[in-house]
Structures are given as structure tokens and as C-alpha cells.
Design an enzyme around this catalytic site. Structure first.
Site, mmCIF file in Angstrom:
data_model
loop_
_atom_site.group_PDB
_atom_site.id
_atom_site.type_symbol
_atom_site.label_atom_id
_atom_site.label_comp_id
_atom_site.label_asym_id
_atom_site.label_seq_id
_atom_site.Cartn_x
_atom_site.Cartn_y
_atom_site.Cartn_z
ATOM 1 N N TYR A 1 -1.472 9.922 9.473
ATOM 2 C CA TYR A 1 -2.035 9.190 8.326
ATOM 3 C C TYR A 1 -3.461 8.739 8.631
ATOM 4 C CZ TYR A 1 -3.190 5.059 5.529
ATOM 5 O OH TYR A 1 -3.856 4.134 4.748
ATOM 6 N N LYS B 1 -7.212 9.819 7.120
ATOM 7 C CA LYS B 1 -8.087 8.827 6.468
ATOM 8 C C LYS B 1 -9.448 8.777 7.185
ATOM 9 C CE LYS B 1 -7.311 6.290 3.531
ATOM 10 N NZ LYS B 1 -7.471 6.450 2.042
ATOM 11 N N THR C 1 -9.007 2.269 5.424
ATOM 12 C CA THR C 1 -8.057 1.396 6.113
ATOM 13 C C THR C 1 -8.557 0.985 7.501
ATOM 14 O OG1 THR C 1 -5.889 1.488 7.219
ATOM 15 C CG2 THR C 1 -6.900 3.583 6.740
ATOM 16 N N ASP C 2 -8.068 -0.156 7.985
ATOM 17 C CA ASP C 2 -8.381 -0.590 9.359
ATOM 18 C C ASP C 2 -7.790 0.374 10.386
ATOM 19 O OD1 ASP C 2 -5.695 -1.289 8.973
ATOM 20 O OD2 ASP C 2 -5.947 -3.401 9.519
ATOM 21 N N GLU C 3 -6.823 1.202 9.958
ATOM 22 C CA GLU C 3 -6.141 2.072 10.918
ATOM 23 C C GLU C 3 -7.058 3.162 11.467
ATOM 24 O OE1 GLU C 3 -2.042 2.981 9.911
ATOM 25 O OE2 GLU C 3 -1.978 1.248 8.584
HETATM 26 P P1 NAD Z 1 0.406 4.034 -2.679
HETATM 27 O O1 NAD Z 1 1.120 5.025 -1.816
HETATM 28 O O2 NAD Z 1 1.131 2.898 -3.278
HETATM 29 O O3 NAD Z 1 -0.320 4.794 -3.884
HETATM 30 C C1 NAD Z 1 -0.999 6.009 -3.730
HETATM 31 C C2 NAD Z 1 -1.300 6.530 -5.132
HETATM 32 O O4 NAD Z 1 -2.013 7.779 -4.984
HETATM 33 C C3 NAD Z 1 -0.047 6.842 -5.957
HETATM 34 O O5 NAD Z 1 -0.227 6.421 -7.292
HETATM 35 C C4 NAD Z 1 0.083 8.352 -5.880
HETATM 36 O O6 NAD Z 1 0.745 8.932 -6.987
HETATM 37 C C5 NAD Z 1 -1.384 8.745 -5.825
HETATM 38 N N1 NAD Z 1 -1.584 10.067 -5.222
HETATM 39 C C6 NAD Z 1 -1.047 10.542 -4.073
HETATM 40 N N2 NAD Z 1 -1.473 11.793 -3.856
HETATM 41 C C7 NAD Z 1 -2.310 12.101 -4.868
HETATM 42 C C8 NAD Z 1 -3.090 13.251 -5.179
HETATM 43 N N3 NAD Z 1 -3.066 14.333 -4.405
HETATM 44 N N4 NAD Z 1 -3.844 13.232 -6.307
HETATM 45 C C9 NAD Z 1 -3.851 12.134 -7.128
HETATM 46 N N5 NAD Z 1 -3.134 11.033 -6.871
HETATM 47 C C10 NAD Z 1 -2.379 11.018 -5.747
HETATM 48 O O7 NAD Z 1 -0.807 3.558 -1.772
HETATM 49 P P2 NAD Z 1 -1.548 2.143 -1.686
HETATM 50 O O8 NAD Z 1 -0.859 1.308 -0.687
HETATM 51 O O9 NAD Z 1 -1.790 1.633 -3.042
HETATM 52 O O10 NAD Z 1 -2.932 2.610 -1.020
HETATM 53 C C11 NAD Z 1 -4.047 2.936 -1.832
HETATM 54 C C12 NAD Z 1 -5.225 3.244 -0.924
HETATM 55 O O11 NAD Z 1 -5.524 2.114 -0.104
HETATM 56 C C13 NAD Z 1 -4.987 4.409 0.020
HETATM 57 O O12 NAD Z 1 -6.158 5.187 0.090
HETATM 58 C C14 NAD Z 1 -4.687 3.750 1.347
HETATM 59 O O13 NAD Z 1 -5.054 4.571 2.431
HETATM 60 C C15 NAD Z 1 -5.557 2.516 1.257
HETATM 61 N N6 NAD Z 1 -5.095 1.339 2.032
HETATM 62 C C16 NAD Z 1 -3.802 0.906 1.929
HETATM 63 C C17 NAD Z 1 -3.421 -0.238 2.630
HETATM 64 C C18 NAD Z 1 -2.017 -0.790 2.530
HETATM 65 O O14 NAD Z 1 -1.682 -1.744 3.231
HETATM 66 N N7 NAD Z 1 -1.150 -0.290 1.653
HETATM 67 C C19 NAD Z 1 -4.349 -0.927 3.430
HETATM 68 C C20 NAD Z 1 -5.670 -0.441 3.495
HETATM 69 C C21 NAD Z 1 -6.027 0.692 2.784
HETATM 70 P P1 TYD Z 2 3.889 -0.602 7.495
HETATM 71 O O1 TYD Z 2 4.197 -1.479 6.336
HETATM 72 O O2 TYD Z 2 4.470 0.771 7.543
HETATM 73 O O3 TYD Z 2 2.304 -0.567 7.627
HETATM 74 P P2 TYD Z 2 1.366 0.044 8.803
HETATM 75 O O4 TYD Z 2 2.156 0.917 9.670
HETATM 76 O O5 TYD Z 2 0.385 0.822 8.011
HETATM 77 O O6 TYD Z 2 0.798 -1.138 9.508
HETATM 78 O O7 TYD Z 2 4.343 -1.339 8.813
HETATM 79 C C1 TYD Z 2 3.853 -2.631 9.148
HETATM 80 C C2 TYD Z 2 4.435 -3.000 10.511
HETATM 81 O O8 TYD Z 2 5.845 -3.157 10.352
HETATM 82 C C3 TYD Z 2 4.261 -1.923 11.562
HETATM 83 O O9 TYD Z 2 4.053 -2.552 12.820
HETATM 84 C C4 TYD Z 2 5.586 -1.187 11.565
HETATM 85 C C5 TYD Z 2 6.570 -2.287 11.223
HETATM 86 N N1 TYD Z 2 7.795 -1.858 10.506
HETATM 87 C C6 TYD Z 2 9.064 -2.212 10.973
HETATM 88 O O10 TYD Z 2 9.195 -2.872 12.021
HETATM 89 N N2 TYD Z 2 10.166 -1.799 10.282
HETATM 90 C C7 TYD Z 2 10.069 -1.056 9.147
HETATM 91 O O11 TYD Z 2 11.119 -0.691 8.568
HETATM 92 C C8 TYD Z 2 8.763 -0.720 8.651
HETATM 93 C C9 TYD Z 2 8.607 0.094 7.402
HETATM 94 C C10 TYD Z 2 7.645 -1.149 9.362
#
Ligand code: NAD
Ligand code: TYD
Length: 333
Positions: A146, A150, A122-124
Site C-alpha cells: 500500500y 502511494k 499518507t504518513d505511511e
Molecule cells: P476508502 O478506501 O474509504 O475510499 C477509497 C475510494 O476510492 C472509494 O470510494 C473507492 O470506490 C474509490 N476507488 C478505489 N479505486 C478506484 C479507482 N480505480 N478509480 C476510482 N475510484 C476508486 O479510502 P479513504 O480512507 O477514504 O482514503 C482516501 C485517501 O486518503 C486515499 O488516497 C488514502 O491513501 C488517503 N489516506 C487515508 C488515510 C486513512 O487513515 N484512511 C490516512 C491518510 C491518507
Molecule cells: P489500520 O486501521 O489498518 O491502519 P494503518 O495500518 O494504515 O495504520 O490499522 C491501525 C493499527 O491497528 C495498525 O497498527 C494495525 C492495527 N490493527 C489491529 O491491531 N487489528 C486489526 O484488526 C486492524 C484492522 C488493525
């Protein structure tokens, strides 16, 4: 190739599995713990597809489960993680176990079996940036539990390349949105609340900026890192558009026909990163670029949630209600 996709029942993982099966000849097996965020339904349309070898229910930190899952595979793509910043502030334990120990367990298996490995990151990991964009050379400065776990995972991946010559690469995505996203994250939460006439909880002033990436663009970016990425390298996968949370919420209000009066500014998230922005020139030089602009992607995402009530009804009527009440101090309507 035969791929092991860990976390393939979650939001980005399930979209990746569907896309990769449609656009390649790869066969895919999924290993997933099926936490609150992982759902078999996310892959239901692939049942019976000969390229989809099924879902193994298990945790990535369980070495036995991983040993079974890696049998006969050529590569691991690891999506499995605890992913929500607010939950990591309330209860960090599972983040350390899954994102730390889990990644380590997968790396050990990849090393033993000499597999190609892609870590979805992630960019985070870079922290917040007021101006300009992060490159892969930027220092890692995570702010939340988080992003700290990561970052630890990324460093472990790099160490397995340097120490054991593991063919590992990292794909660092910016904020994703699209179908199948669990409604704890900003966009699906605001869409469903707007559709139900529930308040739209904006943290603080809502002027935080995120770099939005449509989930299929991330999926193709990860596929690109898998196919063309150089071992030992990290690749930023950033979206084409940046906007403030208030802009996102206002667009969702327009698309759902909800009222502006639903916007409610609530207490800010502790340690809230102000802005994320990624420069993705390194992956673009390998031929990837995002295809979906934010306006188009958000409209199709709103349409998907509108057209798929059976997907979210079971979530909104289950444990999610307790999470929502704890997080927002009020019942979901
Ligand atoms: P999500 O929370 O929707 O899905 C996570 C999945 O991992 C779920 O299916 C869950 O059951 C599984 N999981 C959790 N713990 C586990 C474990 N111990 N063993 C096996 N499976 C497990 O997450 P997402 O948004 O699809 O993110 C997927 C990946 O992409 C993550 O690694 C996250 O850090 C990364 N990512 C997410 C975003 C975003 O905006 N959502 C952006 C950049 C990177
Ligand atoms: P989020 O979807 O949790 O992603 P991330 O924290 O990984 O960027 O949040 C996106 C942005 O939205 C973040 O600045 C927090 C804000 N946010 C709200 O303002 N209200 C909410 O209820 C949530 C879940 C997020």
C-alpha cells in the site's frame, strides 16, 4: 471553483465533499469506481444540492472516463486509492493499478487541461519512526505494498511539477477516523465488533502507535493545501494525539460498554510499522490546525456508528463477511 473529486464516495472523500460544500461556494463532481469501499449512500444527503454536480461511475485509470470527468473543471483532488494495508499484503494487484496507473492517468489529464492538482497521500510513505516526528524533508521509506504504491504516486506528482510545471501539491495525512469509515480499519472494526460482542483482534502486542486525525480536520487540511499550498510542495497533516492500539481498543470498550474479555491478541501483520508521527508545522504556518482531540472525536464516532445501523448493516451482512473470515480465520458473529 469547480472541483473534480476522485474517490469522493469513500470515507475521507465523502466527508471532504460534504464539508467543502458546506464551507465554500465550490461546485463538486465526483468520479468513483465504487469498489467495496465506495458507496453512493455516503453522498446521499447531497442529492439535490446545487453545488453537488453528481457522481460519475468510473475508474481513475480509465483515460476516457477521466477525460469526460475533467470537462470544465478547475482542479482535481485525488482521494481515489486502494487503501487497506492488510489487503495490499494479501492481493497487491489493484494497488499498483489504482494508486500507480490511476494517479498517472489523472496527472496526464491535469497536464493537458492545465488544472490545479492535489494528491491525497499518507504518513505511511515515510515508514516507521521510533522517536520524534516526520517532517516533509524526511526520506520516503514505505514498508507495505500500500505505502509503496502511494509513495510512487507522490513521486509521479512531484515529477509532473518539475518536468511539466503542473500546479500540483500533496497532502499527507496521518491515520483518520470518523463517520463513514469502512469497518476493515482499526477503529470502525473495533467499534462494530464491540457493539456485537465479537472478539477484538489486536495484532501482536498492540503497542504500535498511530497519530489519530479526525476526518473533518483532514478535510480542512486538504482544502487548505488546495487553496494555499505552494505548487511542488508536500504538506504533512497530522492529528493532535498519538496512542497505542491497546489504548484505542480500551477506550472503545469503555464507550460501548463491552467486556475486556473480548480482547484477543492475534498474529501480527507482516512488516507492521511500529509508530507513525507527523510534524505539521508547514501547514500550520499557512493557518491550518486540527480542531478535534482524540477523546472527543472517538466519542462522536462511536455515537455515529450506534446511530446509523442502516449504514453498516448492509456491509456486515455482505462480502465483508468473506473478507473477515479470510483475514481473521474466523466467521463474524
Ligand atoms: P476508502 O478506501 O474509504 O475510499 C477509497 C475510494 O476510492 C472509494 O470510494 C473507492 O470506490 C474509490 N476507488 C478505489 N479505486 C478506484 C479507482 N480505480 N478509480 C476510482 N475510484 C476508486 O479510502 P479513504 O480512507 O477514504 O482514503 C482516501 C485517501 O486518503 C486515499 O488516497 C488514502 O491513501 C488517503 N489516506 C487515508 C488515510 C486513512 O487513515 N484512511 C490516512 C491518510 C491518507
Ligand atoms: P489500520 O486501521 O489498518 O491502519 P494503518 O495500518 O494504515 O495504520 O490499522 C491501525 C493499527 O491497528 C495498525 O497498527 C494495525 C492495527 N490493527 C489491529 O491491531 N487489528 C486489526 O484488526 C486492524 C484492522 C488493525
Amino acid at each position: 471553483m469547480k472541483l473534480l473529486v476522485c474517490g469522493g464516495a469513500g470515507f475521507i472523500g465523502s466527508n471532504f465533499v460534504r464539508l467543502r460544500i458546506a464551507e465554500s461556494d465550490d461546485q463538486i463532481i465526483v468520479l468513483d469506481k465504487l469498489t467495496y469501499a465506495g458507496r453512493r449512500e455516503n453522498l446521499a444527503d447531497l442529492d439535490g444540492n446545487p453545488q453537488f454536480l453528481g457522481l460519475q461511475h468510473g475508474a481513475i485509470e480509465d483515460a476516457d472516463a477521466v477525460a469526460t470527468a475533467v470537462e470544465g473543471v478547475d482542479a482535481i483532488v485525488n482521494f481515489a486509492a486502494e487503501t487497506h494495508v492488510d489487503r495490499s499484503i494479501a492481493e497487491p494487484d489493484a494497488f499498483v493499478v489504482t494508486n500507480g496507473q490511476g494517479t498517472y492517468t489523472l496527472l496526464e489529464a491535469a497536464r493537458r487541461e492545465q488544472l490545479r492538482y492535489v494528491q491525497v497521500s499518507t504518513d505511511e510513505v515515510y515508514g516507521s519512526i521510533d522517536e520524534g516526528s516526520f517532517t516533509e524533508q524526511s526520506p520516503l521509506k514505505p514498508s507495505s505494498p500500500y505505502s509503496a504504491t502511494k509513495t510512487g504516486a507522490d513521486l509521479l506528482v512531484e515529477s509532473y511539477f518539475h518536468t511539466f510545471d503542473l500546479s500540483a501539491a500533496i497532502a499527507r495525512g496521518s491515520n483518520n477516523y470518523g463517520p463513514y469509515q469502512y469497518p476493515e480499519k482499526l477503529i470502525p472494526l473495533m467499534i462494530l465488533n464491540a457493539m456485537h460482542g465479537d472478539p477484538l483482534p489486536v495484532y501482536g502486542d498492540g503497542l504500535q502507535v498511530r497519530n489519530w486525525l479526525y476526518v473533518e480536520d483532514f478535510g480542512r487540511g486538504i482544502g487548505h493545501v488546495l487553496d494555499h499550498g505552494v505548487a511542488g510542495e508536500a504538506y504533512n497533516v497530522g492529528g493532535p494525539d498519538e496512542c497505542t492500539n491497546m489504548e484505542v481498543v480500551r477506550r472503545i470498550i469503555e464507550l460501548t460498554g463491552a467486556s475486556d474479555d473480548l480482547i484477543e491478541h492475534v498474529t501480527d501483520r507482516p512488516g507492521h510499522d511500529r509508530r507513525y508521527s507527523l510534524a505539521s508545522d508547514k501547514l500550520k504556518a499557512l493557518g491550518w490546525s486540527p480542531q478535534t482531540g482524540f477523546a472527543e472525536g472517538l466519542e462522536s464516532t462511536v455515537n455515529w456508528y450506534r446511530d446509523n445501523p442502516t449504514w453498516w448493516e448492509s456491509i456486515r451482512s455482505g462480502d465483508y463477511r468473506e473478507y473477515y473470515a479470510r483475514q481473521y480465520g474466523r466467521e463474524l458473529g
